[in-house]
Scaffold this motif. Structure first.
Motif, PDB file in Angstrom:
ATOM      1  N   PRO A 138       0.830  -1.198   0.000  1.00  0.00           N
ATOM      2  CA  PRO A 138       0.000   0.000   0.000  1.00  0.00           C
ATOM      3  C   PRO A 138       0.866   1.251   0.000  1.00  0.00           C
ATOM      4  N   ALA A 139       0.562   2.189  -0.877  1.00  0.00           N
ATOM      5  CA  ALA A 139       1.385   3.389  -1.036  1.00  0.00           C
ATOM      6  C   ALA A 139       0.515   4.549  -1.485  1.00  0.00           C
ATOM      7  N   ILE A 140       0.950   5.737  -1.123  1.00  0.00           N
ATOM      8  CA  ILE A 140       0.298   6.952  -1.579  1.00  0.00           C
ATOM      9  C   ILE A 140       1.383   8.005  -1.789  1.00  0.00           C
ATOM     10  N   PHE A 141       1.206   8.832  -2.796  1.00  0.00           N
ATOM     11  CA  PHE A 141       2.183   9.869  -3.089  1.00  0.00           C
ATOM     12  C   PHE A 141       1.586  11.244  -2.797  1.00  0.00           C
ATOM     13  N   ILE A 142       2.438  12.162  -2.329  1.00  0.00           N
ATOM     14  CA  ILE A 142       2.039  13.562  -2.217  1.00  0.00           C
ATOM     15  C   ILE A 142       3.250  14.439  -2.516  1.00  0.00           C
ATOM     16  N   ALA A 235      -3.698  18.527   2.864  1.00  0.00           N
ATOM     17  CA  ALA A 235      -3.544  17.388   1.956  1.00  0.00           C
ATOM     18  C   ALA A 235      -2.546  16.388   2.518  1.00  0.00           C
ATOM     19  N   ALA A 236      -1.496  16.890   3.176  1.00  0.00           N
ATOM     20  CA  ALA A 236      -0.512  16.008   3.795  1.00  0.00           C
ATOM     21  C   ALA A 236      -1.157  15.187   4.915  1.00  0.00           C
ATOM     22  N   TYR A 237      -1.929  15.848   5.766  1.00  0.00           N
ATOM     23  CA  TYR A 237      -2.635  15.162   6.857  1.00  0.00           C
ATOM     24  C   TYR A 237      -3.579  14.099   6.307  1.00  0.00           C
ATOM     25  N   ASN A 238      -4.347  14.461   5.288  1.00  0.00           N
ATOM     26  CA  ASN A 238      -5.307  13.522   4.707  1.00  0.00           C
ATOM     27  C   ASN A 238      -4.615  12.351   4.021  1.00  0.00           C
ATOM     28  N   SER A 239      -3.435  12.604   3.461  1.00  0.00           N
ATOM     29  CA  SER A 239      -2.669  11.513   2.850  1.00  0.00           C
ATOM     30  C   SER A 239      -2.198  10.537   3.914  1.00  0.00           C
ATOM     31  N   GLY A 240      -1.808  11.061   5.080  1.00  0.00           N
ATOM     32  CA  GLY A 240      -1.425  10.201   6.195  1.00  0.00           C
ATOM     33  C   GLY A 240      -2.564   9.316   6.657  1.00  0.00           C
ATOM     34  N   LYS A 241      -3.757   9.878   6.717  1.00  0.00           N
ATOM     35  CA  LYS A 241      -4.922   9.075   7.101  1.00  0.00           C
ATOM     36  C   LYS A 241      -5.241   8.038   6.026  1.00  0.00           C
ATOM     37  N   ALA A 242      -5.132   8.450   4.753  1.00  0.00           N
ATOM     38  CA  ALA A 242      -5.524   7.565   3.656  1.00  0.00           C
ATOM     39  C   ALA A 242      -4.632   6.335   3.558  1.00  0.00           C
ATOM     40  N   ILE A 243      -3.332   6.480   3.856  1.00  0.00           N
ATOM     41  CA  ILE A 243      -2.450   5.323   3.724  1.00  0.00           C
ATOM     42  C   ILE A 243      -2.824   4.233   4.717  1.00  0.00           C
ATOM     43  N   VAL A 244      -3.282   4.607   5.900  1.00  0.00           N
ATOM     44  CA  VAL A 244      -3.695   3.602   6.882  1.00  0.00           C
ATOM     45  C   VAL A 244      -4.921   2.844   6.380  1.00  0.00           C
ATOM     46  N   ASP A 245      -5.852   3.553   5.749  1.00  0.00           N
ATOM     47  CA  ASP A 245      -7.018   2.889   5.147  1.00  0.00           C
ATOM     48  C   ASP A 245      -6.588   1.912   4.062  1.00  0.00           C
ATOM     49  N   LEU A 246      -5.611   2.326   3.249  1.00  0.00           N
ATOM     50  CA  LEU A 246      -5.119   1.435   2.191  1.00  0.00           C
ATOM     51  C   LEU A 246      -4.506   0.165   2.773  1.00  0.00           C
ATOM     52  N   VAL A 247      -3.779   0.300   3.880  1.00  0.00           N
ATOM     53  CA  VAL A 247      -3.195  -0.873   4.549  1.00  0.00           C
ATOM     54  C   VAL A 247      -4.295  -1.781   5.084  1.00  0.00           C
ATOM     55  N   HIS A 248      -5.282  -1.193   5.753  1.00  0.00           N
ATOM     56  CA  HIS A 248      -6.370  -1.993   6.329  1.00  0.00           C
ATOM     57  C   HIS A 248      -7.141  -2.747   5.250  1.00  0.00           C
ATOM     58  N   ASN A 249      -7.264  -2.125   4.072  1.00  0.00           N
ATOM     59  CA  ASN A 249      -8.016  -2.741   2.970  1.00  0.00           C
ATOM     60  C   ASN A 249      -7.123  -3.513   2.004  1.00  0.00           C
ATOM     61  N   ASN A 250      -5.819  -3.569   2.333  1.00  0.00           N
ATOM     62  CA  ASN A 250      -4.833  -4.287   1.510  1.00  0.00           C
ATOM     63  C   ASN A 250      -4.904  -3.862   0.035  1.00  0.00           C
ATOM     64  N   ILE A 251      -5.027  -2.572  -0.184  1.00  0.00           N
ATOM     65  CA  ILE A 251      -4.981  -2.030  -1.548  1.00  0.00           C
ATOM     66  C   ILE A 251      -3.551  -1.601  -1.814  1.00  0.00           C
ATOM     67  N   ARG A 252      -2.910  -2.289  -2.744  1.00  0.00           N
ATOM     68  CA  ARG A 252      -1.491  -2.076  -3.009  1.00  0.00           C
ATOM     69  C   ARG A 252      -1.289  -1.206  -4.240  1.00  0.00           C
ATOM     70  N   ILE A 253      -0.058  -0.703  -4.381  1.00  0.00           N
ATOM     71  CA  ILE A 253       0.208   0.241  -5.454  1.00  0.00           C
ATOM     72  C   ILE A 253      -0.051  -0.371  -6.831  1.00  0.00           C
ATOM     73  N   GLN A 254       0.239  -1.672  -6.984  1.00  0.00           N
ATOM     74  CA  GLN A 254      -0.007  -2.289  -8.287  1.00  0.00           C
ATOM     75  C   GLN A 254      -1.485  -2.567  -8.538  1.00  0.00           C
ATOM     76  N   ASP A 255      -2.319  -2.438  -7.513  1.00  0.00           N
ATOM     77  CA  ASP A 255      -3.767  -2.464  -7.722  1.00  0.00           C
ATOM     78  C   ASP A 255      -4.248  -1.149  -8.320  1.00  0.00           C
ATOM     79  N   ILE A 256      -3.472  -0.102  -8.095  1.00  0.00           N
ATOM     80  CA  ILE A 256      -3.847   1.243  -8.552  1.00  0.00           C
ATOM     81  C   ILE A 256      -3.128   1.591  -9.855  1.00  0.00           C
ATOM     82  N   ILE A 257      -1.799   1.450  -9.865  1.00  0.00           N
ATOM     83  CA  ILE A 257      -1.038   1.754 -11.088  1.00  0.00           C
ATOM     84  C   ILE A 257      -1.005   0.512 -11.960  1.00  0.00           C
ATOM     85  N   THR A 258      -1.977   0.430 -12.835  1.00  0.00           N
ATOM     86  CA  THR A 258      -2.145  -0.667 -13.783  1.00  0.00           C
ATOM     87  C   THR A 258      -1.907  -0.140 -15.195  1.00  0.00           C
TER      88      THR A 258
END
Length: 560
Positions: A138-142, A235-258
């Motif tokens: 799971p990854a997020i960019f900002i 946006a930085a704060y929200n990105s920090g929150k969003a990465i934890v959601d991605l981990v909990h939902n096991n959404i990985r970077i290759q699920d997004i960058i296809t």
């Protein structure tokens, strides 16, 4: 819930790991949470990165608020602008692979559960994404956001009210041609970039930030927020929150960058008139995720995509104007019918769901798809006997009168010799300037021919001369230019055998670049030799890097 990091945090056998984290000041309770890395390219050299220290703190707070344990590590972040036009530029593209290695090594060594990628400029953004794609967590960019532009209503070379850092180099040519005074030149130097942030035009830095958002690996609306706006900290704060959601939902970077997400990025880049360097970087990101994307796909995917946003250097608007008009989301809304809207994004929603909230607030800045700025695409792949494996140009930044160009070759063996020749008045209207030995291997490092092209534009030769090279260009270049010529000279490419006076045709509209009546096979009987000698990291880079048509990557796995 079990996390990857728990593999090295549980049981007596890993008491030593827990002890090390506790020595950092982490509490027992925190070690039960997902461990989220923040890869931070902060430094006080690059103006695009100065804001990242403050942003990292907000990211940490967002991660903690969502129930994660933040840890932070650094990576390099070189400034293209400071490295421009001298030996240092040879390290800029190779630095992309170094950054990718840093991300991979730190994430894997410490068994992190997710990662926030925090960077701003040209090679840092793709380097971080390449590293994250390799580890596929799971990854997020900002990004740190663009600077505000300088205000210059009178004598503006771009035709509007705003200027940016790239105006300075162009003004050197104008100064030499006595079109401006020393005082005017100094004023531009002092006022072109009034704040921190990535340079305010649509260069590679802001192009890659926008494309990260287009690929869905960045929160909607984040890419174009000015570096000095308080919204960037939110946006930085929200990105920090969003990465934890991605981990909990096991959404990985290759699920997004296809492949579909990369196609969306290619189409958005064409509609924006983004940097030619995006071709290199998207190919490299695809390689790191083992996605089958080739340079030919750029032409196929962007076919029918017209230029919708006239940003500097292809128009008078800046990233600030684009932000106020609605940014990447507004542009994607205008071209929604062309995009793969079922693509998953880091919000957990599809692109279609994200775009339901998008609004174009200025049709002067972001044109409707029925009313493009140019009917041709923002990026074009050229082929011909000079570039059988392809070359890249940016039609949106080429003057109309130079879309079809034919002239005699003026050969330079390096960027340095070309700059000397241009400053000495050697180049005349009607010529095709050829700069060779500047590819990924031959440079080595594929430096930008930014200064040479900017000088020509400033001298009034932007539409009267065409510059072609096996090197590359900056996203802020305009005029008639073609880069990424493949094969490059050191790979026995045709560009190595061009001679002064050869007639060269550059047909941007039809995607052709040819030397007329040149028998390259006959000329190859006398083998071309590049005498470049390098040491250190560049030695290893030159030995291992692939061609620009393959993304100029250091291969990290064996192709089957």
């Amino acid at each position: 819930m079990s996390y990857r990091s728990h593999e090295i945090l549980q049981g007596p056998g890993y008491a030593n790991v827990r002890a090390l984290y506790k020595a950092d000041g982490y509490a027992e309770e925190e070690l039960k949470r997902p461990i989220i890395g923040i890869a931070n390219a902060y430094n006080s050299i690059c103006p695009g990165h100065i804001v990242l220290r403050q942003m990292a703190e907000r990211i940490r707070e967002g991660i903690q608020a969502a129930g994660g344990m933040p840890i932070e590590f650094g990576t390099i972040g070189a400034c293209d602008g400071i490295a421009m036009g001298h030996e240092g530029m040879r390290y800029i593209l190779p630095a992309r692979e170094m950054i990718a290695n840093d991300v991979e090594a730190m994430v894997q060594a410490h068994r992190l559960d997710g990662i926030v990628l925090l960077g701003s400029c040209d090679k840092i953004i793709p380097g971080m994404l390449i590293g994250a794609m390799r580890v596929n967590l799971p990854a997020i960019f900002i990004n740190g956001g663009p600077s505000l532009p300088g205000h210059m209503a009178d004598g503006n070379p771009y035709g509007g009210e705003w200027i940016d850092h790239s105006c300075i180099q162009q003004s050197e040519g104008a100064l030499q041609a006595e079109k401006i005074t020393e005082k005017e030149f100094k004023w531009i130097e002092d006022n072109a970039m009034p704040t921190v942030g990535s340079c305010a035009m649509l260069g590679t830095a802001n192009t890659m930030g926008c494309l990260a958002e287009a690929m869905g690996i960045m929160l909607p609306g984040s890419a174009t927020i000015p570096a000095v706006y308080s919204k960037r900290m939110a946006a930085a704060y929200n990105s920090g929150k969003a990465i934890v959601d991605l981990v909990h939902n096991n959404i990985r970077i290759q699920d997004i960058i296809t492949k579909r997400a990369l196609a969306n990025a290619i189409m958005v880049n064409s509609a924006m008139g983004g940097s030619t360097n995006a071709v290199l970087h998207l190919l490299a990101i695809a390689h790191s995720g083992k996605i089958n994307l080739t340079i030919d796909d750029f032409e196929t995917i962007s076919s029918g995509i017209q230029h919708l946003v006239a940003m500097i250097p292809a128009g008078k608007y800046t990233l600030f104007d684009f932000f106020e008009a609605g940014g990447v989301q507004a542009l994607m809304k205008e071209m929604e019918e062309k995009l793969y809207v079922d693509a998953l994004t880091c919000t957990g929603d599809t692109l279609y769901e994200n775009l339901m909230h998008a609004e174009n607030r200025s049709r002067e800045v972001i044109h409707a798809i029925q009313n493009p700025v140019h009917k041709r695409a923002g990026i074009k792949i050229l082929y011909g006997n000079i570039a059988p494996n392809g070359a890249v140009t940016k039609p949106s930044a080429i003057p109309e009168e130079a879309v079809h160009f034919c002239g005699k070759a003026k050969i330079y063996e390096s960027e340095e010799s070309a700059l000397t020749g241009i400053r000495n008045g050697e180049v005349q209207g009607g010529e095709v300037v050829v700069i060779r030995n500047e590819g990924p291997k031959g440079g080595p490092g594929m430096p930008e021919m930014y200064k040479a092209m900017k000088l020509l534009v400033g001298l009034g030769l932007g539409s009267k001369v065409c510059l072609i090279t096996d090197g590359r260009f900056s996203g802020s270049n305009n005029g008639c230019f073609v880069g990424h010529i493949c094969p490059e000279a050191v790979d026995d490419g045709a560009i190595a055998y061009l001679q002064d006076g050869d007639m060269i045709s550059v047909d941007v509209e039809n995607g052709k670049i040819d030397a007329i009546d040149v028998d390259f096979e006959e000329r190859r009987k006398k083998k071309y030799i590049c005498h470049q000698k390098v040491e250190g990291y560049l030695y290893q880079y030159a030995k291992n890097v692939t061609s620009a048509s393959k993304g100029a990557v250091i291969p990290t796995y064996e192709n089957e």
